[in-house]
Structure formats: structure tokens, C-alpha cells
Write a protein that holds these residues in place. Structure first.
Motif, PDB file in Angstrom:
ATOM      1  N   VAL A  62     -14.481  21.319  23.361  1.00 30.28           N
ATOM      2  CA  VAL A  62     -14.414  22.193  24.879  1.00 30.28           C
ATOM      3  C   VAL A  62     -15.904  22.057  25.377  1.00 30.28           C
ATOM      4  N   LEU A  63     -16.633  22.310  24.612  1.00 35.41           N
ATOM      5  CA  LEU A  63     -18.424  22.163  25.054  1.00 35.41           C
ATOM      6  C   LEU A  63     -18.695  20.828  25.943  1.00 35.41           C
ATOM      7  N   VAL A  64     -17.901  19.730  25.347  1.00 34.40           N
ATOM      8  CA  VAL A  64     -18.195  18.195  25.988  1.00 34.40           C
ATOM      9  C   VAL A  64     -17.477  18.362  27.356  1.00 34.40           C
ATOM     10  N   ALA A  65     -16.242  19.004  27.140  1.00 37.71           N
ATOM     11  CA  ALA A  65     -15.475  19.065  28.661  1.00 37.71           C
ATOM     12  C   ALA A  65     -16.037  19.756  29.582  1.00 37.71           C
ATOM     13  N   ARG A  66     -16.429  20.966  29.244  1.00 34.00           N
ATOM     14  CA  ARG A  66     -17.454  21.673  30.228  1.00 34.00           C
ATOM     15  C   ARG A  66     -18.501  20.973  30.837  1.00 34.00           C
ATOM     16  N   ALA A  67     -19.227  20.398  29.847  1.00 33.95           N
ATOM     17  CA  ALA A  67     -20.456  19.712  30.169  1.00 33.95           C
ATOM     18  C   ALA A  67     -20.234  18.521  31.119  1.00 33.95           C
ATOM     19  N   ALA A  68     -19.045  18.002  31.154  1.00 32.61           N
ATOM     20  CA  ALA A  68     -18.597  16.747  31.957  1.00 32.61           C
ATOM     21  C   ALA A  68     -18.455  17.126  33.241  1.00 32.61           C
ATOM     22  N   VAL A  69     -18.106  18.355  33.549  1.00 31.63           N
ATOM     23  CA  VAL A  69     -17.911  18.999  35.100  1.00 31.63           C
ATOM     24  C   VAL A  69     -18.783  19.890  35.640  1.00 31.63           C
ATOM     25  N   ASP A  70     -19.842  20.144  34.743  1.00 28.46           N
ATOM     26  CA  ASP A  70     -20.656  21.365  35.149  1.00 28.46           C
ATOM     27  C   ASP A  70     -22.203  21.016  34.911  1.00 28.46           C
ATOM     28  N   PRO A  71     -22.854  20.491  35.890  1.00 31.29           N
ATOM     29  CA  PRO A  71     -24.158  20.075  35.282  1.00 31.29           C
ATOM     30  C   PRO A  71     -25.122  20.820  34.861  1.00 31.29           C
ATOM     31  N   GLU A  72     -24.933  22.240  35.265  1.00 32.61           N
ATOM     32  CA  GLU A  72     -25.788  23.173  34.879  1.00 32.61           C
ATOM     33  C   GLU A  72     -25.496  23.697  33.370  1.00 32.61           C
ATOM     34  N   PHE A  73     -24.246  23.505  33.091  1.00 31.75           N
ATOM     35  CA  PHE A  73     -23.906  23.721  31.695  1.00 31.75           C
ATOM     36  C   PHE A  73     -24.400  22.675  30.740  1.00 31.75           C
ATOM     37  N   SER A  74     -24.211  21.577  31.492  1.00 29.21           N
ATOM     38  CA  SER A  74     -24.497  20.296  30.663  1.00 29.21           C
ATOM     39  C   SER A  74     -25.932  20.366  30.306  1.00 29.21           C
ATOM     40  N   ALA A  75     -27.027  20.699  31.050  1.00 25.62           N
ATOM     41  CA  ALA A  75     -28.321  20.848  30.947  1.00 25.62           C
ATOM     42  C   ALA A  75     -28.711  21.807  29.885  1.00 25.62           C
ATOM     43  N   ALA A  76     -27.725  22.960  29.707  1.00 27.67           N
ATOM     44  CA  ALA A  76     -28.204  24.097  29.057  1.00 27.67           C
ATOM     45  C   ALA A  76     -27.767  24.005  27.706  1.00 27.67           C
ATOM     46  N   LEU A  77     -26.437  23.073  27.492  1.00 27.90           N
ATOM     47  CA  LEU A  77     -26.225  22.835  26.411  1.00 27.90           C
ATOM     48  C   LEU A  77     -27.220  21.671  25.749  1.00 27.90           C
ATOM     49  N   ASP A  78     -27.550  20.777  26.543  1.00 30.37           N
ATOM     50  CA  ASP A  78     -28.397  19.592  26.086  1.00 30.37           C
ATOM     51  C   ASP A  78     -29.804  20.305  25.433  1.00 30.37           C
ATOM     52  N   ALA A  79     -30.368  21.414  26.060  1.00 30.91           N
ATOM     53  CA  ALA A  79     -31.313  21.911  25.519  1.00 30.91           C
ATOM     54  C   ALA A  79     -31.151  22.810  24.432  1.00 30.91           C
ATOM     55  N   TRP A  80     -29.969  23.338  24.297  1.00 33.75           N
ATOM     56  CA  TRP A  80     -29.816  24.192  23.212  1.00 33.75           C
ATOM     57  C   TRP A  80     -29.608  23.201  21.937  1.00 33.75           C
ATOM     58  N   ARG A  81     -28.992  21.999  22.249  1.00 36.16           N
ATOM     59  CA  ARG A  81     -28.798  21.067  20.995  1.00 36.16           C
ATOM     60  C   ARG A  81     -30.257  20.549  20.600  1.00 36.16           C
ATOM     61  N   ARG A  82     -31.317  20.156  21.409  1.00 41.13           N
ATOM     62  CA  ARG A  82     -32.523  19.735  21.164  1.00 41.13           C
ATOM     63  C   ARG A  82     -33.248  20.796  20.102  1.00 41.13           C
ATOM     64  N   GLN A  83     -33.043  22.014  20.540  1.00 44.47           N
ATOM     65  CA  GLN A  83     -33.563  23.036  19.898  1.00 44.47           C
ATOM     66  C   GLN A  83     -33.211  23.130  18.521  1.00 44.47           C
ATOM     67  N   CYS A  84     -31.822  22.943  18.441  1.00 42.72           N
ATOM     68  CA  CYS A  84     -31.190  23.029  16.801  1.00 42.72           C
ATOM     69  C   CYS A  84     -31.297  21.860  16.140  1.00 42.72           C
ATOM     70  N   GLN A  85     -31.830  20.630  16.849  1.00 35.31           N
ATOM     71  CA  GLN A  85     -32.148  19.665  15.736  1.00 35.31           C
ATOM     72  C   GLN A  85     -33.172  20.095  15.039  1.00 35.31           C
ATOM     73  N   ALA A  86     -34.294  20.592  15.145  1.00 33.77           N
ATOM     74  CA  ALA A  86     -35.199  21.222  14.530  1.00 33.77           C
ATOM     75  C   ALA A  86     -34.952  21.975  13.107  1.00 33.77           C
ATOM     76  N   LEU A  87     -33.831  22.545  13.124  1.00 31.69           N
ATOM     77  CA  LEU A  87     -33.146  23.081  12.090  1.00 31.69           C
ATOM     78  C   LEU A  87     -32.614  21.974  11.124  1.00 31.69           C
ATOM     79  N   PHE A  88     -32.387  20.846  11.576  1.00 34.64           N
ATOM     80  CA  PHE A  88     -31.830  19.824  10.653  1.00 34.64           C
ATOM     81  C   PHE A  88     -32.682  18.589  10.225  1.00 34.64           C
TER      82      PHE A  88
END
Length: 127
Positions: A62-88
Motif C-alpha cells: 500500500v505504501l509503495v502504491a501511494r508513493a507511486a502516485v503521490d510525490p509528496e507522500f513519496s518524499a515523506a515516506l523516503d525521509a521516514w525510511r532513511r530515519q529508520c535505517q539508523a535503527l537497524f
């Protein structure tokens, strides 16, 4: 990563990552993404059963589908993912095996200066 965070990985940072993802999923969609699932149902399902890989995959889809059609959501999701990488990054797996430990055992990552009220080591004698 979704299942790990939903299951409590990362302690307080993981909890904050989950809250941030929840806010991201709940933010209004663009007009182009309105016909798509928001991901909220998948988010709730994963939170209730974090050990189910299919639920993490469903939310991811669902997140990938939303990101594919919504550039603002895509950018926010990418920023969230980068922040989470530090956890792992540099994660640690602690294992104790092969006997009985007769003193303190500390498991974790990035420790320094730990003492357990033991006397200091005797000074080295030079020969």
C-alpha cells in the motif's frame, strides 16, 4: 523493517518511528491517490500481529502504491525510511552459550566505561 518496528524493535526510537509512520499513513492523500487504500487498515493489522510477514508485506504494498502516485507522500515516506535505517544499521545479536556465567553479563551495543564495583586491576610491573 515494518514488522520489526511494529514488534517493538528499537525501543523508544522504534516507538517513535511507528508513531511517525502512523501519522504519515493517516495524512490526507492527493487527489490521484484518493482511490487507493490509505494503509490504515494494514497498519492496524500489523500492529496487532507484528510476527505475520504477510501483514508487513501488505502494508508495504500500500505504501509503495501511494508513493507511486503521490510525490509528496513519496518524499515523506523516503525521509521516514532513511530515519529508520539508523535503527537497524550496525545491529547486534547477543548470545550467551557454553556454560555458566558467574558474574555480571551485559548485552547490548556501544558500551564504554562499565564497572561493577570491582577493585581496579593491579598496576603492571615492569621487568
Amino acid at each position: 523493517m515494518l514488522a520489526a518496528i511494529a514488534g517493538g524493535a528499537g525501543g523508544e526510537l522504534g516507538r517513535q518511528a511507528w508513531v511517525a509512520l502512523s501519522e504519515l499513513v493517516r495524512r490526507p492523500s492527493s487527489r490521484r491517490a484518493e482511490a487507493l487504500a490509505s494503509g490504515e487498515a494494514e497498519l492496524v493489522a500489523l500492529r496487532e500481529a507484528p510476527g505475520e510477514p504477510a501483514l508487513a508485506q501488505a502494508l508495504s504494498g500500500v505504501l509503495v502504491a501511494r508513493a507511486a502516485v503521490d510525490p509528496e507522500f513519496s518524499a515523506a515516506l523516503d525521509a521516514w525510511r532513511r530515519q529508520c535505517q539508523a535503527l537497524f544499521e550496525g545491529s547486534v545479536t547477543n548470545t550467551i552459550s557454553g556454560g555458566t556465567q558467574y558474574g555480571p553479563v551485559v548485552q547490548g551495543r556501544d558500551f564504554s566505561g562499565i564497572t561493577f564495583n570491582s577493585p581496579p586491576a593491579p598496576p603492571r610491573r615492569e621487568s
